[in-house]
Scaffold this motif. Structure first.
Motif, PDB file in Angstrom:
ATOM      1  N   TYR A 193       0.844  -1.188   0.000  1.00 24.34           N
ATOM      2  CA  TYR A 193       0.000   0.000   0.000  1.00 24.34           C
ATOM      3  C   TYR A 193       0.880   1.239   0.000  1.00 24.34           C
ATOM      4  O   TYR A 193       2.046   1.212   0.408  1.00 24.34           O
ATOM      5  N   THR A 194       0.299   2.322  -0.480  1.00 25.02           N
ATOM      6  CA  THR A 194       0.917   3.645  -0.414  1.00 25.02           C
ATOM      7  C   THR A 194      -0.032   4.545   0.345  1.00 25.02           C
ATOM      8  O   THR A 194      -1.223   4.625   0.018  1.00 25.02           O
ATOM      9  N   ASP A 195       0.455   5.209   1.392  1.00 27.31           N
ATOM     10  CA  ASP A 195      -0.434   6.038   2.195  1.00 27.31           C
ATOM     11  C   ASP A 195      -0.405   7.482   1.720  1.00 27.31           C
ATOM     12  O   ASP A 195       0.360   7.859   0.828  1.00 27.31           O
ATOM     13  N   SER A 196      -1.258   8.293   2.320  1.00 27.56           N
ATOM     14  CA  SER A 196      -1.392   9.688   1.917  1.00 27.56           C
ATOM     15  C   SER A 196      -0.179  10.526   2.291  1.00 27.56           C
ATOM     16  O   SER A 196      -0.061  11.667   1.833  1.00 27.56           O
ATOM     17  N   ASN A 197       0.722   9.984   3.095  1.00 22.21           N
ATOM     18  CA  ASN A 197       1.972  10.687   3.429  1.00 22.21           C
ATOM     19  C   ASN A 197       3.092  10.350   2.458  1.00 22.21           C
ATOM     20  O   ASN A 197       4.212  10.842   2.618  1.00 22.21           O
ATOM     21  N   GLY A 198       2.821   9.496   1.488  1.00 25.22           N
ATOM     22  CA  GLY A 198       3.826   9.118   0.509  1.00 25.22           C
ATOM     23  C   GLY A 198       4.639   7.893   0.894  1.00 25.22           C
ATOM     24  O   GLY A 198       5.534   7.486   0.136  1.00 25.22           O
ATOM     25  N   LEU A 199       4.332   7.281   2.020  1.00 29.00           N
ATOM     26  CA  LEU A 199       5.073   6.094   2.456  1.00 29.00           C
ATOM     27  C   LEU A 199       4.588   4.861   1.712  1.00 29.00           C
ATOM     28  O   LEU A 199       3.379   4.623   1.613  1.00 29.00           O
ATOM     29  N   GLU A 200       5.516   4.075   1.194  1.00 29.17           N
ATOM     30  CA  GLU A 200       5.191   2.845   0.493  1.00 29.17           C
ATOM     31  C   GLU A 200       5.655   1.648   1.324  1.00 29.17           C
ATOM     32  O   GLU A 200       6.794   1.624   1.797  1.00 29.17           O
ATOM     33  N   VAL A 201       4.768   0.672   1.489  1.00 30.21           N
ATOM     34  CA  VAL A 201       5.088  -0.559   2.213  1.00 30.21           C
ATOM     35  C   VAL A 201       5.300  -1.660   1.193  1.00 30.21           C
ATOM     36  O   VAL A 201       4.471  -1.873   0.300  1.00 30.21           O
ATOM     37  N   GLU A 202       6.407  -2.341   1.316  1.00 32.85           N
ATOM     38  CA  GLU A 202       6.778  -3.366   0.337  1.00 32.85           C
ATOM     39  C   GLU A 202       5.790  -4.525   0.352  1.00 32.85           C
ATOM     40  O   GLU A 202       5.309  -4.945   1.404  1.00 32.85           O
ATOM     41  N   ASN A 203       5.499  -5.040  -0.833  1.00 32.73           N
ATOM     42  CA  ASN A 203       4.643  -6.217  -0.962  1.00 32.73           C
ATOM     43  C   ASN A 203       5.489  -7.465  -0.740  1.00 32.73           C
ATOM     44  O   ASN A 203       6.421  -7.741  -1.505  1.00 32.73           O
ATOM     45  N   PRO A 204       5.223  -8.249   0.306  1.00 34.93           N
ATOM     46  CA  PRO A 204       6.106  -9.387   0.619  1.00 34.93           C
ATOM     47  C   PRO A 204       6.047 -10.524  -0.388  1.00 34.93           C
ATOM     48  O   PRO A 204       7.005 -11.264  -0.540  1.00 34.93           O
ATOM     49  N   CYS A 344       0.782  19.784 -10.333  1.00 34.56           N
ATOM     50  CA  CYS A 344       0.878  18.695  -9.360  1.00 34.56           C
ATOM     51  C   CYS A 344       1.507  17.473 -10.029  1.00 34.56           C
ATOM     52  O   CYS A 344       1.001  16.988 -11.046  1.00 34.56           O
ATOM     53  N   GLU A 345       2.565  16.978  -9.475  1.00 34.72           N
ATOM     54  CA  GLU A 345       3.245  15.792 -10.002  1.00 34.72           C
ATOM     55  C   GLU A 345       3.580  14.863  -8.834  1.00 34.72           C
ATOM     56  O   GLU A 345       4.419  15.178  -7.990  1.00 34.72           O
ATOM     57  N   LEU A 346       2.870  13.742  -8.772  1.00 36.48           N
ATOM     58  CA  LEU A 346       3.017  12.783  -7.685  1.00 36.48           C
ATOM     59  C   LEU A 346       3.034  11.381  -8.251  1.00 36.48           C
ATOM     60  O   LEU A 346       2.706  11.156  -9.431  1.00 36.48           O
ATOM     61  N   GLY A 347       3.408  10.443  -7.404  1.00 37.34           N
ATOM     62  CA  GLY A 347       3.243   9.053  -7.770  1.00 37.34           C
ATOM     63  C   GLY A 347       1.766   8.715  -7.905  1.00 37.34           C
ATOM     64  O   GLY A 347       0.920   9.286  -7.210  1.00 37.34           O
ATOM     65  N   ARG A 348       1.457   7.810  -8.802  1.00 38.02           N
ATOM     66  CA  ARG A 348       0.048   7.462  -9.056  1.00 38.02           C
ATOM     67  C   ARG A 348      -0.644   7.011  -7.780  1.00 38.02           C
ATOM     68  O   ARG A 348      -1.753   7.455  -7.464  1.00 38.02           O
ATOM     69  N   ASP A 349      -0.005   6.120  -7.015  1.00 41.87           N
ATOM     70  CA  ASP A 349      -0.623   5.585  -5.802  1.00 41.87           C
ATOM     71  C   ASP A 349      -0.707   6.642  -4.703  1.00 41.87           C
ATOM     72  O   ASP A 349      -1.668   6.661  -3.919  1.00 41.87           O
ATOM     73  N   HIS A 350       0.299   7.526  -4.618  1.00 44.26           N
ATOM     74  CA  HIS A 350       0.271   8.599  -3.627  1.00 44.26           C
ATOM     75  C   HIS A 350      -0.902   9.545  -3.893  1.00 44.26           C
ATOM     76  O   HIS A 350      -1.619   9.954  -2.979  1.00 44.26           O
ATOM     77  N   ASN A 351      -1.111   9.876  -5.165  1.00 43.55           N
ATOM     78  CA  ASN A 351      -2.233  10.734  -5.545  1.00 43.55           C
ATOM     79  C   ASN A 351      -3.568  10.068  -5.195  1.00 43.55           C
ATOM     80  O   ASN A 351      -4.489  10.716  -4.686  1.00 43.55           O
ATOM     81  N   ALA A 352      -3.662   8.744  -5.461  1.00 45.05           N
ATOM     82  CA  ALA A 352      -4.894   8.020  -5.142  1.00 45.05           C
ATOM     83  C   ALA A 352      -5.146   7.998  -3.638  1.00 45.05           C
ATOM     84  O   ALA A 352      -6.289   8.136  -3.186  1.00 45.05           O
ATOM     85  N   ALA A 353      -4.087   7.822  -2.845  1.00 38.74           N
ATOM     86  CA  ALA A 353      -4.240   7.794  -1.395  1.00 38.74           C
ATOM     87  C   ALA A 353      -4.742   9.136  -0.864  1.00 38.74           C
ATOM     88  O   ALA A 353      -5.573   9.189   0.053  1.00 38.74           O
ATOM     89  N   LEU A 354      -4.266  10.229  -1.438  1.00 37.06           N
ATOM     90  CA  LEU A 354      -4.756  11.552  -1.028  1.00 37.06           C
ATOM     91  C   LEU A 354      -6.228  11.723  -1.366  1.00 37.06           C
ATOM     92  O   LEU A 354      -6.998  12.283  -0.580  1.00 37.06           O
ATOM     93  N   ASN A 355      -6.636  11.247  -2.540  1.00 39.00           N
ATOM     94  CA  ASN A 355      -8.055  11.331  -2.915  1.00 39.00           C
ATOM     95  C   ASN A 355      -8.925  10.487  -1.991  1.00 39.00           C
ATOM     96  O   ASN A 355     -10.046  10.873  -1.634  1.00 39.00           O
ATOM     97  N   ILE A 356      -8.431   9.320  -1.612  1.00 32.62           N
ATOM     98  CA  ILE A 356      -9.185   8.440  -0.709  1.00 32.62           C
ATOM     99  C   ILE A 356      -9.377   9.112   0.642  1.00 32.62           C
ATOM    100  O   ILE A 356     -10.477   9.094   1.222  1.00 32.62           O
ATOM    101  N   LEU A 357      -8.331   9.746   1.148  1.00 31.52           N
ATOM    102  CA  LEU A 357      -8.443  10.439   2.431  1.00 31.52           C
ATOM    103  C   LEU A 357      -9.401  11.618   2.331  1.00 31.52           C
ATOM    104  O   LEU A 357     -10.200  11.855   3.249  1.00 31.52           O
TER     105      LEU A 357
END
Length: 390
Positions: A193-204, A344-357
């Motif tokens: 997952y990628t959170d709204s703070n831009g942190l990415e957690v590795e997929n194991p 605005c230029e962000l990672g795709r998942d980071h942008n999605a996380a901000l929209n979700i929040l």
């Protein structure tokens, strides 16, 4: 309801008796399904009465505890009731017509048929199946709970042995101080997952990591003669590999969900329909390996326990919409960077996380410094869908 699980230790003849009890449960459940198909049962009460008829007719059924027989009938009625609910709810696709069970792996006792030792380190099954006394080994201490709080006891067969589960009737709630943090989560395959703070957690990718051993074990099973002892041993070894992968995935989901819930007052995530997503055969294995739904379940569970707000957001256009200006920017799955005309230029998942929040906050209202002000600190309704009024 808490479920504590312990590894069971005993002699081979005791585990043979456990196998016999499990087969009896499967027999009773299938007989109950057949009675319903023939029109002889209209309710769970009818199936419970039928258990007494089976006990008189078959000696091996009478050896099983009466409440264990009723629990087997209740399993049958649960599948029937689920089929009725799906039909009434007009669920799309198959409605889940009750099927006969072929590989049952557990037997469930209610409040009788078993007795715990005084030190809570062993359990004795008192019905006529001959299971007897089994030693228990686990990390949870049963001495904190009264015997009247234990509502169910299950014997479960797994690839690496037999386990005893205790279903304890207790409400688990813990009050944590408010953190003032909110977070939006966008799950994915490149990262878990990628959170709204831009942190990415590795997929194991536990399944991918164990796939080599799994394929080798599967080949060994295929080479053995059906019905031989060597084939049984190979199947057990293959089952252990699958069991390890499932345990790794669950452990990862539990620890990550607990950390996220304890660190934030509001957690927003996508309301994904994983069942529909795995119909894409190109991504089905990777989606199943990620375990998104299991992660969501534990988020909601810990949200109820710790009194946090968890909001399920409609995922529509969360990846396409710009989190800064709200303009829809079309992009394919291969495009991993969101670039908008507003700058605005962000990672795709980071942008999605901000929209979700943003959607979650718009649904839940303003999140203050204290969850108690919202009135759901006890977690009475920790998971909400988009559009609900909190």
């Amino acid at each position: 309801m808490l479920v504590f699980e312990y590894k069971a230790y005993g002699k081979s003849n005791q585990f043979n008796a456990v196998e016999e009890a499990i087969r009896t449960v499967q027999f009773i459940r299938n007989k109950a399904i057949r009675l319903w198909m023939d029109g002889g049962a209209k309710s769970c009460y009818d199936l419970n009465k039928y258990c007494a008829v089976l006990a008189k007719e078959f000696s091996f059924a009478s050896q099983l505890n009466s409440m264990a027989r009723q629990a087997a009938a209740e399993r049958a009625w649960a599948s029937i009731q689920r089929f009725y609910d799906n039909c009434k709810g007009k669920i799309a696709g198959k409605k889940g017509f009750p099927q006969f069970q072929k590989d049952n792996r557990s037997v469930e006792y209610k409040t009788s048929g078993w007795a715990l030792s005084d030190d809570r380190k062993s359990i004795t099954f008192t019905d006529r199946k001959g299971i007897g006394k089994l030693k228990l080994k686990g990390t949870r201490d049963l001495n904190f709970y009264q015997l009247c709080q234990i509502k169910r006891v299950r014997l479960v067969k797994r690839a690496d042995g037999y386990y005893v589960q205790f279903c304890i009737s207790v409400d688990r709630t813990e009050i944590l101080p408010a953190t003032g943090n909110t977070i939006g989560l966008d799950v994915g395959l490149a990262s878990f997952y990628t959170d709204s703070n831009g942190l990415e957690v590795e997929n194991p990718k536990f399944y991918r990591a164990g796939e080599i051993k799994m394929k080798r074990a599967q080949r060994l099973v295929s080479r053995k003669v059906k019905g031989s002892n060597n084939r049984i041993k190979s199947r057990i070894e293959l089952g252990r590999i699958h069991l390890k992968i499932s345990r790794q995935r669950k452990d990862h989901a539990v620890k990550l969900a607990r950390c996220v819930v304890q660190s934030n007052d509001l957690i927003a995530y996508e309301d994904l329909r994983v069942r529909n997503m795995v119909k894409n055969h190109c991504l089905a294995k990777s989606i199943s390996d990620a375990g998104w739904y299991q992660f969501r379940v534990w988020l909601e569970t810990f949200g109820r326990i710790f009194g946090r707000i968890t909001v399920a957001v409609n995922p529509a256009y969360t990846s396409q919409e710009c989190s800064s200006c709200g303009v829809i920017v079309k992009k394919s799955l291969s495009t991993r960077t969101h670039s908008c005309q507003c700058g605005c230029e962000l990672g795709r998942d980071h942008n999605a996380a901000l929209n979700i929040l943003t959607k979650a906050i718009g649904t839940a209202g303003h999140v203050g410094t204290s969850i108690l002000d919202i009135g759901i600190a006890q977690g009475d309704s920790s998971s909400t869908v988009t559009g609900a009024n909190l």
